[in-house]
Enzyme design. Sequence first.
Site, PDB file in Angstrom:
ATOM      1  N   SER A  92       0.852  -1.186   0.000  1.00  0.00           N
ATOM      2  CA  SER A  92       0.000   0.000   0.000  1.00  0.00           C
ATOM      3  C   SER A  92       0.886   1.233   0.000  1.00  0.00           C
ATOM      4  CB  SER A  92      -0.913   0.009   1.222  1.00  0.00           C
ATOM      5  OG  SER A  92      -1.804   1.107   1.184  1.00  0.00           O
ATOM      6  N   HIS A  96       2.426  12.022  -1.328  1.00  0.00           N
ATOM      7  CA  HIS A  96       2.008  13.416  -1.203  1.00  0.00           C
ATOM      8  C   HIS A  96       3.111  14.298  -1.794  1.00  0.00           C
ATOM      9  CE1 HIS A  96      -1.454  12.494   1.321  1.00  0.00           C
ATOM     10  NE2 HIS A  96      -0.677  11.710   2.048  1.00  0.00           N
ATOM     11  N   HIS A 106      -2.683   7.001  -4.649  1.00  0.00           N
ATOM     12  CA  HIS A 106      -2.785   5.853  -3.748  1.00  0.00           C
ATOM     13  C   HIS A 106      -2.816   4.583  -4.584  1.00  0.00           C
ATOM     14  CE1 HIS A 106      -5.796   2.871  -2.136  1.00  0.00           C
ATOM     15  NE2 HIS A 106      -4.882   2.824  -1.185  1.00  0.00           N
TER      16      HIS A 106
END
EC number: 1.3.3.3
Length: 305
Positions: A92, A96, A106
């Site tokens: 995962s 940013h 993401h």
Amino acid sequence: MSHFDRVRDYLTALQDRICNVVETIDGQSHFHQDHWQRTEGGGGRTRLLRDGAVFEQAAIGFSDVCGTHLPPSASVRRPELAGANWRACGVSLVFHPKNPFVPTTHLNVRYFRAEREGKQVAAWFGGGFDLTPFYPFDEDVVHWHTVARDLCAPFGDERYAAHKRWCDEYFVLRHRNETRGVGGLFFDDLDKDFERDFDYQRAVGDGFLDAYFPIVTRRHDTPYGDRERAFQLYRRGRYVEFNLLFDRGTLFGLQSGGRAESILISLPPLVRWEYGYHPLPGSAEARLADYLLPRDWLEESRICE
């Protein structure tokens, strides 16, 4: 080699590949790795790059964890698995960027297995990727969805439309009546055929590199000022709201006794809220609202050609 070990090997290699690309593009900072173990079983490696030239924070984690009882966030959808032993692995990431003109992104790809009395009773793949721009460019959104459509093509004519729709429906801030961004792909409970489903997971993981990094390269030198930075931080607040209120992965991790530092590393390093904020009509900031709803980006681009 077992199915689980094959998936695990792919995911650890994917984490390595993505980290190499990020460090090359950033050119300033490097990932720091934190190996961790989970008391209940399993562990992982969390990697974090901070204060880079391009990425303010880039977090990518691999985990391989197990337990004896499914947490409520999982068993509520699969009540027949309550009390089963389980093992899950996944990668995962949330990136940013520093420049407000580079979208946040993401990716999650995961595999889950449940056993009872030593026999497998369920196993499935899940994951997807999505894009959250603050100052969107149609060119970037169309590129993102073109890569998504093309990687889905070998898996049937309906795959892209179905998983795009699932993404649009999942990444919604219901209390705000807006999507988290411009979507992408989302899937869960993929369990029809291991080889074909594993091929699809790899297509999603590999496709992420082709979908995201050309956008980063295109936008990271775009000039910006205090106004754009303030809006970026304000919109990051929406990201926090979604992750803490709605995200299944966050809820699963916390409810299963996961490592909070690794789970919450997806949150942005800086964020701001402002009561009653409304962008000026006709401004670049107001334009974002047109992107925060489900749209057929590829059909719209075809019509405009």
